[in-house]
Design a protein around this motif. Structure first.
Motif, mmCIF file in Angstrom:
data_model
loop_
_atom_site.group_PDB
_atom_site.id
_atom_site.type_symbol
_atom_site.label_atom_id
_atom_site.label_comp_id
_atom_site.label_asym_id
_atom_site.label_seq_id
_atom_site.Cartn_x
_atom_site.Cartn_y
_atom_site.Cartn_z
ATOM 1 N N ARG A 464 27.698 -69.931 15.171
ATOM 2 C CA ARG A 464 26.445 -70.608 15.495
ATOM 3 C C ARG A 464 25.332 -70.232 14.524
ATOM 4 O O ARG A 464 24.512 -71.079 14.142
ATOM 5 N N ARG A 465 25.302 -68.974 14.102
ATOM 6 C CA ARG A 465 24.257 -68.506 13.184
ATOM 7 C C ARG A 465 24.697 -68.582 11.721
ATOM 8 O O ARG A 465 23.990 -68.108 10.839
ATOM 9 N N ASN A 466 25.854 -69.179 11.493
ATOM 10 C CA ASN A 466 26.334 -69.430 10.129
ATOM 11 C C ASN A 466 26.337 -68.157 9.287
ATOM 12 O O ASN A 466 25.669 -68.052 8.257
ATOM 13 N N LEU A 467 27.107 -67.201 9.735
ATOM 14 C CA LEU A 467 27.190 -65.901 9.059
ATOM 15 C C LEU A 467 27.550 -66.038 7.587
ATOM 16 O O LEU A 467 27.026 -65.311 6.732
ATOM 17 N N THR A 468 28.419 -66.967 7.259
ATOM 18 C CA THR A 468 28.904 -67.090 5.879
ATOM 19 C C THR A 468 27.856 -67.675 4.934
ATOM 20 O O THR A 468 28.083 -67.721 3.712
ATOM 21 N N SER A 469 26.724 -68.097 5.473
ATOM 22 C CA SER A 469 25.691 -68.698 4.612
ATOM 23 C C SER A 469 24.781 -67.660 3.976
ATOM 24 O O SER A 469 23.922 -68.007 3.145
ATOM 25 N N VAL A 470 24.913 -66.406 4.348
ATOM 26 C CA VAL A 470 24.049 -65.343 3.815
ATOM 27 C C VAL A 470 24.228 -65.230 2.302
ATOM 28 O O VAL A 470 25.360 -65.118 1.815
ATOM 29 N N LYS A 471 23.121 -65.268 1.569
ATOM 30 C CA LYS A 471 23.194 -65.292 0.101
ATOM 31 C C LYS A 471 22.654 -64.025 -0.565
ATOM 32 O O LYS A 471 22.941 -63.773 -1.740
ATOM 33 N N THR A 472 21.858 -63.246 0.158
ATOM 34 C CA THR A 472 21.275 -62.030 -0.439
ATOM 35 C C THR A 472 21.451 -60.852 0.506
ATOM 36 O O THR A 472 21.713 -61.031 1.701
ATOM 37 N N HIS A 473 21.267 -59.673 -0.039
ATOM 38 C CA HIS A 473 21.364 -58.478 0.799
ATOM 39 C C HIS A 473 20.239 -58.436 1.831
ATOM 40 O O HIS A 473 20.456 -57.981 2.963
ATOM 41 N N ASP A 474 19.060 -58.911 1.447
ATOM 42 C CA ASP A 474 17.960 -58.921 2.405
ATOM 43 C C ASP A 474 18.258 -59.878 3.560
ATOM 44 O O ASP A 474 17.969 -59.575 4.721
ATOM 45 N N GLU A 475 18.837 -61.022 3.260
ATOM 46 C CA GLU A 475 19.244 -61.961 4.316
ATOM 47 C C GLU A 475 20.286 -61.323 5.225
ATOM 48 O O GLU A 475 20.296 -61.562 6.435
ATOM 49 N N GLU A 476 21.155 -60.532 4.651
ATOM 50 C CA GLU A 476 22.204 -59.849 5.423
ATOM 51 C C GLU A 476 21.582 -58.875 6.421
ATOM 52 O O GLU A 476 21.976 -58.828 7.601
ATOM 53 N N ILE A 477 20.593 -58.113 5.965
ATOM 54 C CA ILE A 477 19.902 -57.171 6.855
ATOM 55 C C ILE A 477 19.243 -57.916 8.005
ATOM 56 O O ILE A 477 19.363 -57.523 9.180
ATOM 57 N N LEU A 478 18.557 -59.015 7.685
ATOM 58 C CA LEU A 478 17.823 -59.769 8.703
ATOM 59 C C LEU A 478 18.765 -60.555 9.620
ATOM 60 O O LEU A 478 18.463 -60.753 10.798
ATOM 61 N N TRP A 479 19.896 -60.999 9.087
ATOM 62 C CA TRP A 479 20.858 -61.713 9.945
ATOM 63 C C TRP A 479 21.337 -60.791 11.063
ATOM 64 O O TRP A 479 21.376 -61.190 12.234
ATOM 65 N N LEU A 480 21.726 -59.571 10.713
ATOM 66 C CA LEU A 480 22.234 -58.648 11.727
ATOM 67 C C LEU A 480 21.130 -58.259 12.711
ATOM 68 O O LEU A 480 21.376 -58.109 13.916
ATOM 69 N N TRP A 481 19.909 -58.109 12.214
ATOM 70 C CA TRP A 481 18.767 -57.807 13.091
ATOM 71 C C TRP A 481 18.563 -58.928 14.114
ATOM 72 O O TRP A 481 18.429 -58.672 15.318
ATOM 73 N N ALA A 482 18.549 -60.183 13.650
ATOM 74 C CA ALA A 482 18.344 -61.321 14.549
ATOM 75 C C ALA A 482 19.506 -61.457 15.530
ATOM 76 O O ALA A 482 19.309 -61.763 16.718
ATOM 77 N N ALA A 483 20.715 -61.224 15.054
ATOM 78 C CA ALA A 483 21.895 -61.308 15.940
ATOM 79 C C ALA A 483 21.828 -60.240 17.030
ATOM 80 O O ALA A 483 22.143 -60.510 18.198
ATOM 81 N N HIS A 484 21.421 -59.035 16.639
ATOM 82 C CA HIS A 484 21.309 -57.948 17.612
ATOM 83 C C HIS A 484 20.264 -58.284 18.671
ATOM 84 O O HIS A 484 20.461 -58.025 19.869
ATOM 85 N N ASN A 485 19.155 -58.879 18.260
ATOM 86 C CA ASN A 485 18.139 -59.278 19.228
ATOM 87 C C ASN A 485 18.639 -60.378 20.161
ATOM 88 O O ASN A 485 18.264 -60.426 21.334
#
Length: 552
Positions: A464-485
């Motif tokens: 649903r959050r399109n994990l494979t679309s992450v393009k940068t390390h900063d996006e990776e950090i924020l993706w996991l933060w948003a998922a955890h929330n």
């Protein structure tokens, strides 16, 4: 594997029931927390006590669980109510539970191929005649379905002379009241006419198990009544005493509840009482859990500012290597690739001491050429490479401590670890491509996370959050933060929530005043800055571990 398990199980048949029960009573240390207790009519077993218990001459229901699993926690009140209700079946059914989150049980849960928890397995009274030594799986968590399935399974087995008998009585049997040692307690025989495709006799028998002086027998032909001196008519329920005196009983309706009530009233009128029900359990007391050390840790952790603790990062890797990653019978293909990815990332980004870094380097090198590996062999490999090295020094969770037993702990440490890894992966020399940490976390959740419900939710969220679309390390950090929330929002107020650590949208305004705008919208640039500061290895606390100078 099944042949080996049969050998292990059958080799224990020489152990007496008394020896088994003595071992069960001494099964765990006084301070070991568990989801169940004897007062729930559930006995917690482990690798030493399960196999002997399976050879006792009764049926067994075993729940395999992970004590860190949220779904196991949510199922616990349901299972406790069910188990207490089934206490009346204890003459033929014993109820056990095994915690697969305990390191000593990793091998056991692998042998029984426990891939999902909670998992219910049924075992008959004679393991030698049981074709499926891994037990019959009872799916789902609906207590009515579980109870009806158990009724069917227990009724398919025989329990020996003087024990409840589910086979239809074909002719008058005077031996029901006789026993070679003269100690047969049976005083009354109840005859229940069971029509074709009906379970009324079976269910009446089960309901009346607390009356030890009573033998309930199913009959399929009303002519059997005549053999006991009764005139066959439309009657369906009769009772016979040891002297051969028989009489019909008239229930209020044709139901097992009505039949059991009528027979029970008959016996009570003769001052014959059933075995008492299980006493009500006392409320849990958490004073013992919060000993001096735990209380000191809890006070420290609850005191601002929020910190990340190396002990939790270490505990997460420790549990993974020694428990979770060993539970598969065989690792190959995608599951093996997921394992290799986990070890590869740990090799380069782990927060462990020198011995730990050498262990993970050697482990990564050893796995690199493997096309498949058994879970048992992976465990042996870890143990052999760890020998002589002092790697894991954390003995308690610190930042992931719970204010009550079995709260937070491993799942908290896993979130903490992977947040830390996303931050470390963003720093030079950038060992891994953008998104690698998330893909590794996804592989762990899909193949190794012992909480089925948690794993499924994470996989759905990744799509649903399109994990494979992450393009940068900063996006990776924020993706996991948003998922955890998102997870925090979903389980806030849940029975798994620790009252001292409520599930909030992280970080709080107190911890990061600049992370929200005046209209309470997230300022992701400030969130990113805060996460990089919080999870950076340079800022991770050694509290609860040896000092930095003595850590290596």
């Amino acid at each position: 594997m099944i042949r080996l398990l049969k050998t292990l199980l059958y080799g224990l048949l020489l152990i007496s029931p008394a020896d088994v029960l003595a071992r069960l009573n001494a099964r765990k240390s006084a301070n070991e927390a568990s989801l169940y207790s004897d007062t729930d009519n559930v006995i917690m077993l482990d690798i030493e006590s399960l196999r002997p218990a399976l050879n006792l001459k009764n049926s067994k229901l075993v729940q395999f669980l992970n004590s860190f699993c949220g779904d196991c926690h949510r199922f616990a009140p349901v299972f406790k109510t069910l188990s207490r209700d089934l206490y009346k079946w204890r003459r033929i059914l014993r109820i056990y539970a095994v915690d697969c989150a305990q390191e000593r049980n990793a091998q056991l849960c692998r042998e029984f191929n426990i891939r999902q928890t909670p998992s219910l397995r049924f075992f008959g009274p004679d393991m030698r005649k049981n074709d499926d030594v891994l037990g019959a799986v009872i799916p789902g968590q609906d207590p009515k379905f579980i109870s009806s399935t158990l009724a069917e399974l227990v009724s398919q087995n025989e329990y020996g002379p003087g024990q409840p008998n589910f086979r239809p009585l074909k002719a008058k049997d005077n031996e029901i009241f006789q026993d070679e040692d003269g100690e047969n307690p049976i005083q009354f025989l109840a005859l229940v006419l069971q029509p074709e495709n009906s379970k009324i006799g079976r269910d009446t028998l089960l309901e009346l198990l607390p009356f030890k002086v009573l033998s309930v027998r199913i009959i399929e032909n009303s002519q059997i009544f005549q053999e006991f001196g009764l005139i066959p008519d439309d009657q369906k329920l009769a009772i016979v005493d040891r002297n051969g005196t028989a009489q019909y009983l008239t229930p209020l309706s044709d139901s097992s509840e009505a039949y059991a009530s009528t027979i029970g009233d008959f016996l009570r009128n003769l001052n014959i009482q059933p075995d008492p029900p299980l006493p009500i359990a006392a409320a849990p007391n958490f004073t013992e859990f919060l000993d001096h050390q735990n209380q000191a840790i809890l006070t420290k952790v609850l005191t601002p500012p929020l910190q990340v603790y190396r002990a939790d990062l270490e505990q997460a890797i420790d549990k993974l290597l020694h428990i979770e990653l060993r539970k598969w019978v065989l690792l190959e293909g995608n599951s093996l690739n997921a394992l290799k990815n986990i070890i590869k990332i740990f090799r380069y980004l782990n927060p462990l001491n020198k011995d730990g870094k050498l262990l993970l380097t050697d482990l990564d090198n050893s796995l690199s050429s493997q096309q498949s590996i058994k879970g048992a062999d992976f465990g042996d490999l870890v143990d052999s490479l760890e020998k002589g090295r002092r790697v894991f020094k954390a003995r308690r969770y610190v930042g992931c401590i719970g204010s009550r037993p079995l709260l937070r702990s491993f799942t908290c440490s896993m979130w903490t670890l992977f947040h830390h890894l996303t931050v470390e992966a963003a720093k030079p020399p950038n060992y891994f491509e953008e998104g690698s940490i998330l893909k590794t976390f996804h592989g762990f959740a899909k193949y190794f996370f012992g909480c089925t419900d948690c794993s499924e939710h994470f996989q759905q969220m990744a799509i649903r959050r399109n994990l494979t679309s992450v393009k940068t390390h900063d996006e990776e950090i924020l993706w996991l933060w948003a998922a955890h929330n998102e997870v925090n929002a979903r389980i806030a107020g849940d029975s798994t929530e620790d009252p001292k650590f409520p599930k909030i949208q992280f970080p709080s305004a107190e911890n990061c005043p600049t992370c929200r705008s005046n209209d309470s919208e997230w300022r992701t640039d400030e969130v990113l800055k805060y996460l990089k500061q919080l999870y950076d290895i340079k800022n991770v606390s050694f509290y609860g571990l040896p000092t930095p100078q003595g850590y290596d």
